[in-house]
Write an enzyme that holds these catalytic residues in place. Structure first.
Site, mmCIF file in Angstrom:
data_model
loop_
_atom_site.group_PDB
_atom_site.id
_atom_site.type_symbol
_atom_site.label_atom_id
_atom_site.label_comp_id
_atom_site.label_asym_id
_atom_site.label_seq_id
_atom_site.Cartn_x
_atom_site.Cartn_y
_atom_site.Cartn_z
ATOM 1 N N SER A 141 16.941 63.910 70.876
ATOM 2 C CA SER A 141 16.583 63.011 69.781
ATOM 3 C C SER A 141 15.563 63.686 68.851
ATOM 4 O O SER A 141 15.799 64.784 68.365
ATOM 5 C CB SER A 141 16.063 61.691 70.342
ATOM 6 O OG SER A 141 15.967 60.719 69.342
ATOM 7 N N ASP A 145 26.662 57.051 69.373
ATOM 8 C CA ASP A 145 25.308 57.411 68.935
ATOM 9 C C ASP A 145 25.260 57.372 67.418
ATOM 10 O O ASP A 145 26.077 58.001 66.742
ATOM 11 C CB ASP A 145 24.952 58.809 69.452
ATOM 12 C CG ASP A 145 23.595 59.300 68.972
ATOM 13 O OD1 ASP A 145 22.802 58.483 68.471
ATOM 14 O OD2 ASP A 145 23.330 60.502 69.111
ATOM 15 N N HIS A 160 23.122 57.203 72.625
ATOM 16 C CA HIS A 160 21.812 57.780 72.355
ATOM 17 C C HIS A 160 20.807 57.325 73.417
ATOM 18 O O HIS A 160 20.663 56.137 73.684
ATOM 19 C CB HIS A 160 21.317 57.369 70.971
ATOM 20 C CG HIS A 160 20.182 58.212 70.485
ATOM 21 N ND1 HIS A 160 20.371 59.342 69.719
ATOM 22 C CD2 HIS A 160 18.844 58.121 70.688
ATOM 23 C CE1 HIS A 160 19.196 59.898 69.459
ATOM 24 N NE2 HIS A 160 18.257 59.175 70.039
#
Length: 395
Positions: A181, A335, A365
């Protein structure tokens, strides 16, 4: 006395919640999906933020840090500080036949979630599976610390490590930067910044796990398809984006319409940001190309910080990107940031940089954070760790 802008007595009210959450935390997860629980935490955090008890990020981090640390008998863990930067060092307990690879790991969480503690299990597993020394770098976070604190803290920690590899038995020819991320964004940016650093060991590879790589285009197929998918939905993504860059949330609708950047900017970066660069198979779940509205000059003045390559490393110059080390990129189908990985993969490959790509069809995610959590473990998280470890062993 004020703490984060609020009276100290309000913070005390937050602290009194500790025993309650310690007793209820495990119960809360039983019988629920991870996304539902995370949404509950976010909503409660926002309520506390409105009541001026504490910020949403502080509350969610507090709850996450109630999770007990699991001991991994095959890994030696040390808590250190590089100056003021907290780090965790993970070393395999078994004796080494020679120097080991070194992994500098930057945790995700959008600058509001995550910590060295919540990523402890991930780093232990990564250390064990890859037989590598892992350095997890801590950094200051929202709401108190904004751009560019995350990047500068990680840079300081990384440089200290690179200058003392012999202390930790790390092979200077096999140093890897890795993150998920926003941590993947940090890994990307530092890789780009270290290209011309002759005073530091060269980075051997970059591992980018569902990384945030640009803050310009929010109309991509993955943004449309996954805007309501946990753990990173549309609202949380913009909360992180606005908070870190200190941009007013009032501009969100303008940004979604593409009216925050001039036409010439969109045209300049079209070759890198356009949905035309994303394979058609990733548009089958639905994608509607949207026309951008005319420029809102005021919005541009406040949001143009996103054009800085430290915030959007996907748009770095060819001259820089072409000299980057090989990459291992992990993307997840469900995601909101999936297309950032797909676009950066194409950029690297077009410029001759070797890329190993793993796409998790059942991934979302933040799934990596479930790797060490028995009560809502997703097999996809183990596949990501296995793929990353296999890549490292092949360097």
């Amino acid at each position: 006395m004020l703490i984060n802008g609020h009276p100290k007595k309000s913070v005390c009210g937050f602290e009194r919640l500790s025993n309650f959450w310690k007793s209820r935390h495990t119960m809360c997860f039983q019988g629920h999906g991870e996304g539902r629980v995370e949404k509950c935490y976010e909503m409660m955090g926002l309520i506390f933020e409105k009541l001026r008890i504490c910020s949403m990020p502080q509350f969610v981090r507090f709850v996450h840090d109630l999770l007990p640390l699991k001991k991994h008998p095959d890994v030696v863990v040390k808590d250190l500080r590089f100056g003021t930067i907290p780090v965790k060092l993970y070393q395999p307990k078994a004796p080494a036949s020679g120097l080991r690879p070194g992994i500098v790991f930057y945790h995700g969480g959008g600058g509001i979630l995550g910590s060295l503690k919540t990523y402890h299990g991930i780093c232990c597993n990564l250390c064990k599976k890859s037989d590598a020394v892992v350095l997890a770098v801590g950094y200051r976070m929202l709401p108190k610390h904004r751009f560019p604190v995350i990047l500068t803290d990680c840079m300081v920690g990384t440089m200290h490590f690179l200058k003392s590899l012999d202390t930790y038995g790390v092979d200077p020819a096999r140093v890897i930067v890795c993150g998920d991320s926003v941590g993947g964004s940090v890994a990307t940016v530092l890789c780009q910044k270290f290209v011309d650093r002759s005073d530091l060991p060269k980075i051997r590879a970059q591992i980018l796990i569902y990384s945030a790589l640009q803050g310009l285009n929010f109309q991509s197929p993955s943004h449309q398809q996954n805007k309501n998918i946990p753990l990173l939905n549309h609202n949380l993504a913009f909360y992180c984006w606005c908070g870190y860059l200190d941009i007013s949330p009032s501009w969100i609708s303008t940004v979604l319409k593409g009216a925050h950047l001039p036409a010439e900017v969109w045209e300049k970066y079209r070759k890198w940001l356009s949905a035309e660069n994303i394979p058609d198979k990733f548009k089958k779940r639905g994608y509607l190309p949207m026309s951008r509205e005319p420029l809102n000059e005021a919005a541009y003045l406040e949001t143009k910080i996103t054009l800085d390559v430290v915030n959007s490393p996907l748009i770095a110059d060819d001259e820089v990107v072409s000299r980057l080390p090989e990459a291992c990129i992990v993307s997840c189908e469900y995601d909101i940031l999936r297309d950032d990985s797909l676009l950066y993969k194409k950029r690297l490959e077009d410029l001759g940089v070797r890329v190993t790509w793993h796409h998790m069809e059942d991934g979302f995610h933040g799934v990596l954070t479930t790797a060490d959590m028995s009560f809502f473990y997703f097999p996809c998280s183990s596949r990501i760790l296995d793929a990353v470890a296999h890549f490292i062993k092949g360097l």
